[in-house]
Design an enzyme around this catalytic site. Structure first.
Site, PDB file in Angstrom:
ATOM      1  CG  PHE A   1      -1.815  -1.190   1.299  1.00  0.00           C
ATOM      2  CD1 PHE A   1      -2.912  -1.302   0.459  1.00  0.00           C
ATOM      3  CD2 PHE A   1      -1.559  -2.214   2.193  1.00  0.00           C
ATOM      4  CE1 PHE A   1      -3.742  -2.403   0.516  1.00  0.00           C
ATOM      5  CE2 PHE A   1      -2.392  -3.321   2.252  1.00  0.00           C
ATOM      6  CZ  PHE A   1      -3.479  -3.429   1.415  1.00  0.00           C
TER       7      PHE A   1
ATOM      8  CG  ASP B   1      -0.979  -7.699   1.885  1.00  0.00           C
ATOM      9  OD1 ASP B   1      -0.661  -8.763   1.328  1.00  0.00           O
ATOM     10  OD2 ASP B   1      -0.322  -6.651   1.765  1.00  0.00           O
TER      11      ASP B   1
END
Ligand SMILES: *[C@@H]1O[C@H](CO)[C@@H](O)[C@H](O)[C@H]1NC(C)=O
Ligand SMILES: *[C@@H]1O[C@H](CO)[C@@H](O)[C@H](O)[C@H]1NC(C)=O
Ligand SMILES: *[C@@H]1O[C@H](CO)[C@@H](O)[C@H](O)[C@H]1NC(C)=O
Ligand SMILES: *[C@@H]1O[C@H](CO)[C@@H](O)[C@H](O)[C@H]1NC(C)=O
Ligand SMILES: *[C@@H]1O[C@H](CO)[C@@H](O)[C@H](O)[C@H]1NC(C)=O
Ligand SMILES: *[C@@H]1O[C@H](CO)[C@@H](O)[C@H](O)[C@H]1NC(C)=O
Ligand SMILES: *[C@@H]1O[C@H](CO)[C@@H](O)[C@H](O)[C@H]1NC(C)=O
Ligand SMILES: *[C@@H]1O[C@H](CO)[C@@H](O)[C@H](O)[C@H]1NC(C)=O
Ligand SMILES: *[C@@H]1O[C@H](CO)[C@@H](O)[C@H](O)[C@H]1NC(C)=O
Ligand SMILES: *[C@@H]1O[C@H](CO)[C@@H](O)[C@H](O)[C@H]1NC(C)=O
Ligand SMILES: *[C@@H]1O[C@H](CO)[C@@H](O)[C@H](O)[C@H]1NC(C)=O
Length: 699
Positions: free
Chosen positions: A506, A619
């Site tokens: 991210f 994740d």
């Protein structure tokens, strides 16, 4: 219900056998003696009650096929480990008989004809019996000689399961390998196309072959110092098995044992073409512990001919345009090996259909090309196409790096990638292109068009936002304890983002110091999908989640095009830096690993179930498990998937989290990749058997 039913059958049998001259095995026996037989619902059970042997139906209610085989006695989900008559089922188990005939164990079908035998020669004068052992081995013993080796044992005739204590041998004297062979599908134990064996070339490694010809996975050679197969480094993290590899002048083999005999563990050559290690959990389910190859599409010809394998779809396999499933019933059983067949014959095959139209090509992009192309020396892509068009057996072509490849006849191994890869052109009858509804070209065009429009709107928004950029922002506290930081303050704190701690999916993370000298980690989000207001809402949701095993969000920054998140700094970094390190000082002892695994599971459990808005992590991996000064694990990056608008399938994720939880309340913990559910492991971080400190840990 099932048990009662079986018992009533048994009662019937007892009654029956009172009037019968034949003797059947008695209830609970572990042996079939020379004067006994096994039939109907009778079973023998190993002495310690571990395994059962008898007739079973792999697809009750769907098929009347019965096989004779072995399964676990104490595993509530009936799990077959060995099958005798894999290819020749019987339909009436009551008139079929397994007995000892002429020194062999022989299965007679309804017509009293032998359909399976241990096939030993010259044993007729011996007195033998068959005993089922607790290790899962059915042994034919010579009763006249207590000390002799078994005359025959099921361990020497593997089916699809490799249970602890079994060997999978390469016999150097006759160059014969023992095979672990998949079932055809989940309801049919007949040998399927996939098998595992020790490579006969002396390289001391196991290989998986398709149809005993195409190798698509290998373990790498045995490394006797590390006690692992070199391409299976996960074996070093092993904590519950005892591995050994033997190679002498007569044979080579690998074998494994479970150190804690209360574990039920099995290794199978699955009909999916993957090998899988499964462990039975006290929560009454099989837990996938390890599997290879990791990607389903790596399995050679998994989807059969004229099909596409796609990791992103639930079913993996689909037919090419213009083709249909060869056997719908096989596909429904997840046996895709038959692949697809052409709906409309090519014009070159049947001139009467042509109506003056020639065959055409349909283009697929971003593909892994099929196996076994033939190369053709031609000048350019047009000539390549013409070459394929002019040879009726040519079914596809690709032109890449100035080289023309064609495929003649059927082909396998075409895989859809998300990006990259190559373009292939599939030959189809002209009529397949006629219906505008089916015209993918148009569909692709409109998708591309709408993507362009969205991109354009995005660009305009970006310019607008840049212009609107507010003049000055100061750091202030909003919503409880969450702080809205000014960008310039974070810039100062991180010395202009100079000390990078890591980069995740991210965005990058930087170390910083606040004026009150507390350490922080600042994450710069690289992309996000929401406007300012939504961003603040999401952030305050994340900020409200507090748990000892979750990294605490201190604040955020949302200015212009910048979105940053500010967290507590974790002095011991991320788990991966300790797991995959050469430095001894970084090695985590098993007690710490256990604590980390358990804490991680607790953190995920909290995210998943306890907080108001359930959060799915998306994740989970060692990189996202941070360690504080006391090595207490803190899950990071939760809630971000939603923030950046990442798509995911909820079903998959729920499943993987539940898996972690199951184990969290037990004494073995692993992390599974949430993005592929049960299919792939990220890493096994802690397995505990002997050194488990017991229940006190779990409270
Ligand atoms: C079967 O054989 C065993 C041992 O050979 C013997 O003890 C038993 O009595 C026999 N049973 C019958 C029904 O003949
Ligand atoms: C085993 O069963 C078959 C088929 O029912 C029968 O023909 C044979 O006599 C039996 N053998 C013995 C030793 O009982
Ligand atoms: C029994 O086996 C024989 C030999 O394989 C086969 O010819 C026969 O059809 C089978 N009987 C039944 C009822 O399936
Ligand atoms: C036993 O031998 C027969 C004939 O050689 C063969 O057809 C059969 O497959 C063998 N059975 C087993 C279980 O090996
Ligand atoms: C086999 O061993 C048992 C005890 O283990 C003994 O009683 C029996 O006599 C032995 N039989 C033979 C044939 O050696
Ligand atoms: C086994 O294979 C080795 C090497 O390929 C060869 O030298 C040997 O003769 C083979 N033995 C048999 C029994 O086929
Ligand atoms: C497997 O190989 C055999 C020859 O060894 C061949 O006859 C058979 O068609 C192959 N199976 C498939 C599904 O291609
Ligand atoms: C591991 O296996 C070897 C060989 O099979 C055996 O000698 C040893 O005792 C086993 N160790 C444990 C802890 O089970
Ligand atoms: C190999 O087999 C031979 C003959 O059976 C035997 O004498 C020898 O001990 C075996 N070697 C090993 C290492 O087991
Ligand atoms: C060609 O197509 C016609 C009409 O569909 C059909 O009757 C004929 O069997 C086909 N011939 C071949 C060789 O496929
Ligand atoms: C088509 O191509 C294949 C492989 O290149 C070749 O074996 C075959 O003879 C060709 N057929 C014709 C009709 O040219």
């Amino acid at each position: 219900m099932e048990i009662i039913k079986n018992n009533s059958w048994l009662m019937l049998f007892v009654l029956f056998t009172c009037f019968s001259l034949k003797s059947h095995v008695s209830f609970g026996a572990d042996t079939i003696s020379a004067n006994q037989s096994l039939s109907g619902d009778q079973t023998i059970v190993s002495k310690g009650g571990v395994f059962v042997f008898g007739f079973f139906n792999p697809a009750p209610g769907k098929s009347s096929n019965y096989y004779i085989g072995m399964w676990y006695n104490k595993v509530s989900e009936r799990t077959i480990v060995w099958v005798a008559n894999r290819e020749q089922p019987v339909s009436d188990r009551f008139s079929s008989v397994l007995n000892i005939s002429d020194g062999n164990l022989v299965l007679f079908n309804e017509s009293q004809l032998p359909i399976w035998s241990t096939n030993l020669t010259a044993t007729s004068r011996r007195s033998v019996d068959a005993v089922l052992l607790d290790e899962g081995n059915l042994v034919l013993r010579d009763l006249s000689n207590n000390l002799s080796e078994p005359l025959w044992q099921s361990f020497d005739h593997p089916a699809h399961t490799w249970i602890p204590g079994m060997k999978l041998t390469f016999n150097k004297r006759n160059n014969v390998s023992q095979l672990l062979t998949s079932w055809k599908n989940k309801e049919n134990p007949a040998p399927g196309l996939f098998s595992l064996e020790l490579a006969p070339d002396g390289s001391n490694q196991y290989v998986i072959l398709w149809n005993r010809s195409e190798q698509y996975w290998r373990s790498g050679p045995w490394d006797d110092n590390a006690k692992i197969f070199s391409l299976v480094p996960e074996m070093t993290l092993n904590y519950i098995y005892n591995f050994s590899y033997v190679s002498n002048e007569n044979e080579s083999y690998f074998t494994y044992n479970v150190k804690d005999s209360t574990y039920t563990s099995r290794f199978i050559m699955d009909f999916s073409g993957q090998v899988k290690q499964m462990n039975w959990l006290p929560t009454n389910s099989w837990f996938l512990f390890w599997s290879q190859p990791r990607q389903q599409c790596e399995v050679y010809a998994f989807c059969g001919q004229f099909s596409i394998c796609n990791e992103q779809t639930e079913r993996f396999c689909s037919c090419l345009k213009g083709f249909q499933q060869k056997s719908v019933s096989d596909w429904n059983l997840e046996d895709f090996s038959g692949g697809c067949v052409r709906k409309t014959p090519l014009q070159c095959e049947n001139n009467s259909l042509a109506n003056g139209k020639s065959d055409q090509f349909f283009q697929y992009i971003n593909m892994n090309l099929p196996k076994h192309p033939q190369s053709v020396a031609v000048g350019g892509i047009r000539e390549c196409e013409t070459h394929c068009l002019n040879n009726c057996s040519c079914t596809a072509y690709a032109y890449k790096d100035n080289a023309c490849s064609i495929w003649v006849g059927s082909f396998v191994g075409l895989q859809q990638l998300q990006g990259g890869g190559d373009t292939i052109y599939i030959k189809l009858a002209a009529s397949e292109f006629e219906s505008p509804k089916n015209n993918k070209g148009v569909v692709i065009g409109s998708v591309v068009g709408s993507v362009a429009v969205v991109a354009l709107i995005g660009l305009i928004m970006l310019v607008y936002l840049r212009r609107r950029k507010t003049a000055t922002v100061t750091t202030k506290t909003v919503e409880g304890s969450l702080v809205a930081f000014a960008y310039k303050d974070l810039q100062t704190a991180t010395k202009n983002f100079s000390e990078k701690l890591g980069g995740g999916g991210f965005g990058s993370v930087f170390k910083g110091v606040l004026p009150n000298s507390s350490l922080i980690a600042v994450k710069k989000l690289e992309s996000w999908s929401q406007g300012e207001k939504q961003f603040r809402t999401e952030v305050s949701t994340i900020g409200n989640i507090q748990h000892v095993n979750l990294v605490r969000l201190l604040g955020f920054c949302s200015e212009g095009t910048s979105r940053l998140l500010v967290y507590d700094f974790m002095p011991n970094g991320s788990l991966d830096s300790h797991l995959f390190t050469e430095k001894d000082s970084d090695f985590l002892d098993w007690k710490t690993r256990y604590q980390i695994a358990l804490g991680t599971a607790r953190g995920l459990a909290y995210l998943h179930e306890k907080c108001r808005d359930c959060i799915i992590h998306c994740d989970i991996k060692p990189e996202n498990i941070l360690l504080d000064a006391e090595f207490c694990p803190k899950v990071s990056d939760f809630g971000l998937a939603k923030l950046v608008g990442r798509e995911f399938s909820r079903d998959d994720l729920d499943l993987s989290l539940i898996r972690v939880l199951d184990i969290g309340s037990w004494h073995s913990i692993s992390l599974i990749s949430p993005s592929s559910g049960e299919k792939t492991f990220v890493e096994v971080i802690a397995i505990d058997a002997c050194h488990c400190p017991g229940k006190s840990w779990l409270s």
